[in-house]
Design an enzyme around this catalytic site. Structure first.
Site: not given
Length: 437
Positions: A288, A309, A423
């Site tokens: 951010e 793995h 948003k």
């Protein structure tokens, strides 16, 4: 007390001494800009002095709330998203047992989280749990209108009022803006206990404010030691001005050198699962802060040896656009030896006499060497052990390095304009007034 060690030995074939010397000038200038409070985003630099300026009355109030709520709450629900919960969760999950929910001797409330998801199944399961146990809540939001925590708080507040009636408000703590916002107004109207999120501290830098300190203390951990670790690392970061003496400057320098050489992905690697949420907090901090204006290193995380793995093949032989930063832990909290087996069908009797930490450390060194040989630069932080003090050091080191690194990258490390894009679309799709059809 010892300090966290930062080692670049496994990156020296990728970054020369001359390149480090040249970058030292840049990170020193970035540090000077940071401390002058004159750079981009300078109205969000309160975190720099938080460890030194912590309010003793606030700490006393937190201690009083822990004493008040611990006897009446088996669960403590932390409602928040992003920086409003990740810092606290990182510290709590680093310190507690991997099997904490199954402990019968736990005295502090067990911390659970809400407001970080919109999953209906999650809240159905959460409400079923809250039906069965006594609980209290901390709701954390500067505005009180961020969708995820606002939805969670409305749901949980309704549940509390049905379960506890008039006593519900005594079980709710609001951590919010000092003067304005929906949550501030609700808390004032309902008479909740409140703590202030400082105006000059952004969410991802807020773990050393009540945002992080209250849940950590409620979980039974020592926030004084956490703050002391941060204070000691702050002194190192501020008083030292060379790469040899300042791990935050060296980390910022190495990240930027490698980025300019095409290393666009940084993988934060741990070899103990307790550090998983340290990685989650770190990803938000750097992603951010630096991911803007078409720039920035992509932060990623891996938990070894587990992920060796699954992702080990790619790290070893995939596209060479990455580097690793390993968080190593020198000493465990306990030791476990491997028992003898006369038949030795599994072929591991050669490990007799070694603790699992011995084996894990050798797996770590073997992995670092293999990835280094495969063309991956490796940086390495070593914590003497996992406790509040060293987590406080690590948090402050990463925060300070983030500010320096962001200024070196020439972005504003303290805003997040891109977070609003999803948003706006979500509000439009949901038909929120003012956002179109």
């Amino acid at each position: 007390m010892e300090n966290i060690n930062f080692n670049i030995n496994y990156s020296e074939t990728f970054v020369s001494a001359d390149e480090r010397a040249a970058m030292q000038t840049e990170v020193q200038a970035a540090k000077a800009t940071l401390l002058s409070r004159e750079g981009k985003g300078n109205d969000f630099l309160g975190w720099i002095d938080l460890p030194e300026e912590v309010d003793s009355a606030m700490l006393d109030s937190i201690a009083a709330d822990v004493r008040r709520l611990s006897p009446i709450a088996k669960l403590f629900v932390v409602i928040g998203i992003g920086g409003s919960y990740l810092g606290a969760r990182a510290v709590i999950e680093a310190l507690q047992s991997e099997f904490e929910p199954f402990r019968n001797d736990r005295k502090a409330p067990y911390i659970i989280y809400a407001g970080h998801t919109l999953s209906e199944d999650y809240y159905h399961q959460l409400l079923n749990l809250l039906d069965k146990h006594d609980y209290a809540v901390a709701v954390i939001s500067k505005s009180g209108t961020t969708t995820e925590p606002a939805v969670a708080f409305r749901i949980i507040k309704g549940h509390m009022e049905k379960k506890y009636g008039k006593d519900a408000g005594n079980r709710i703590i609001a951590i919010t803006d000092a003067r304005k916002g929906a949550l501030h107004d609700i808390a004032k109207q309902e008479g909740y206990q409140t703590y202030v999120i400082p105006d000059n501290v952004g969410g991802r830098f807020s773990v050393l404010t009540p945002v992080g300190l209250l849940p950590i203390a409620m979980s039974g951990y020592n926030i004084d030691r956490l703050l002391q670790g941060a204070r000691d690392m702050r002194r190192i970061c501020i008083e030292n001005n060379t790469l040899d003496t300042n791990p935050a400057l060296l980390y910022a320098a190495m990240r930027n050198i490698l980025y300019r050489k095409g290393r666009k992905v940084e993988m934060l690697v741990n070899f103990v699962p307790a550090l998983k949420y340290i990685s989650e907090w770190w990803k938000q901090l750097y992603g951010e802060s630096e991911g803007k204006e078409g720039k920035g290193i992509m932060p990623h995380s891996l938990s070894f040896t587990t992920d060796l793995h699954s992702m080990g093949q790619y790290v070893q032989e995939g596209e060479r656009t990455m580097f690793e930063t390993v968080i190593s832990v020198e000493r465990p909290a306990a030791t476990v030896a491997i028992p003898a087996d006369e038949q030795n069908l599994d072929g591991i009797n050669y490990l007799l006499g070694k603790s699992l930490t011995d084996i894990n450390h050798n797996a770590e060194l073997g992995t670092i060497q293999a990835h280094n040989d495969g063309g991956v630069p490796v940086l390495r932080f070593t914590l003497p052990e996992i406790n509040e003090y060293y987590l406080g050091q690590l948090i402050y080191l990463f925060e300070f390095a983030c500010g320096v690194s962001g200024y070196t990258l020439d972005v504003n490390p303290f805003d997040q304009p891109g977070v609003e894009a999803y948003k706006k679309n979500m509000f439009r799709f949901l038909g929120k007034p003012g956002y179109g059809a």
